[in-house]
Design a protein around this motif. Structure first.
Motif, mmCIF file in Angstrom:
data_model
loop_
_atom_site.group_PDB
_atom_site.id
_atom_site.type_symbol
_atom_site.label_atom_id
_atom_site.label_comp_id
_atom_site.label_asym_id
_atom_site.label_seq_id
_atom_site.Cartn_x
_atom_site.Cartn_y
_atom_site.Cartn_z
ATOM 1 N N TYR A 20 -2.651 1.077 -11.761
ATOM 2 C CA TYR A 20 -1.454 3.036 -11.453
ATOM 3 C C TYR A 20 -0.757 3.285 -11.500
ATOM 4 N N GLN A 22 2.037 6.080 -12.620
ATOM 5 C CA GLN A 22 2.894 7.496 -11.635
ATOM 6 C C GLN A 22 3.775 7.867 -12.344
ATOM 7 N N ARG A 57 -1.530 4.094 -2.027
ATOM 8 C CA ARG A 57 0.155 4.375 -2.341
ATOM 9 C C ARG A 57 0.012 3.843 -0.406
#
Length: 291
Positions: A20, A22, A57
């Motif tokens: 992931y 971010q 998340r």
């Protein structure tokens, strides 16, 4: 290797590690796997599937937002090439969310095509399909205790040079034919830790296969049982300790909670992926129907 010959060699290529992204930073990693549908016009629809809790998340599946149908997430994925090299690339992907389960998919075809175009290399993946999803009749013919294999990236650990996942062996902990606690899920007895989320779990036998009626069959058996998505934990309470510094005994409170895994894992039954068919069909041109 590509061109694997055995079933387990093919399994080496059915998953991919995903991370992931971010704010341009890597946040967490999980397991994804490749799945294939075909249409009546012989069009191939390839999917990349993972758990939706990884994308949303959340650390508790009870917090999943089932009002969402899609979510855009940037991921990094590492894939195999035909020439035995590997490619890592980042993509902002639209994920289609399962309406009731902790599952999500994106269309792999456009991502694969973009990687191949930019790299000039052909990717190699082995795709699971509906042919190895057990029917309820097949599940009824299983025993409560069956050998299972899970493939994935626990704690993000894997052979990074060859991009090969890790195999974990265990057994069913609940009867595969019965919905555990009335949900479309089951339990396996194996170490399932963060990073394993999204790992496909198979009933896999080579050679003699013990049958429910006491007989034995010869050959290989592969059934795609489900997708790991949660590990039960024991939460230890706050406790006091005492220790000596050589002159006096000191009492100290440890003001924290310790979570320990208990070598069990929940999985979502593979049959639940059938809900994806409706989403996929809605994306196809008129007259093009999933087989």
């Amino acid at each position: 290797m590509p061109n694997p010959t055995s079933i387990t060699e093919q399994m080496l290529y059915c998953t991919a590690p995903i991370t992931y992204i971010q704010n341009n930073n890597k946040v967490s990693s999980a397991t994804s796997f490749f799945f294939r549908y075909e249409t009546t016009t012989n069009k191939v629809i390839d999917l990349l599937i993972c758990n939706r809790h990884f994308l949303e998340r959340v650390d508790d599946i009870a917090k999943l937002n089932f009002s969402l149908t899609t979510i855009n997430v940037e991921i990094e994925i590492t894939t195999h090439c035909h020439d035995d090299t590997n490619i890592s690339s980042r993509h902002i992907v639209t994920w289609h969310l399962h309406p009731t389960e902790d599952l999500a998919f994106c269309f792999w075809n456009p991502i694969r095509d973009a990687i191949q175009k930019s790299s000039g290399k052909n990717l190699y993946n082995f795709h699971l399909n509906e042919g190895i999803i057990p029917t309820q009749t097949q599940l009824n013919n299983l025993n409560p205790l069956e050998d299972v294999v899970m493939i994935g990236y626990p704690s993000g650990l894997y052979d990074v040079v060859n991009n090969f996942p890790l195999f974990r062996k265990g057994s069913t902990s609940s009867h595969p034919a019965i919905d555990f606690n009335g949900k479309k899920q089951g339990l396996v007895d194996m170490a399932c830790i963060p990073g394993s989320s999204g790992s496909p779990i198979f009933i896999y036998n080579e050679g003699p296969i013990p049958l429910k009626n006491g007989g034995i069959a010869l050959g290989n058996r592969v059934l795609f049982l489900g997708i790991e998505n949660m590990s039960p934990q024991i939460i230890s309470p706050v406790f006091d300790i005492s220790f000596s510094n050589g002159q006096q005994v000191i009492q100290q409170s440890i003001n924290q909670i310790v979570k320990n895994y208990i070598n069990l894992g929940f999985y979502i039954k593979s049959s639940q992926m059938s809900s994806f068919r409706t989403i996929i069909q809605s994306q196809l041109p008129p007259g093009d129907i999933l087989k």
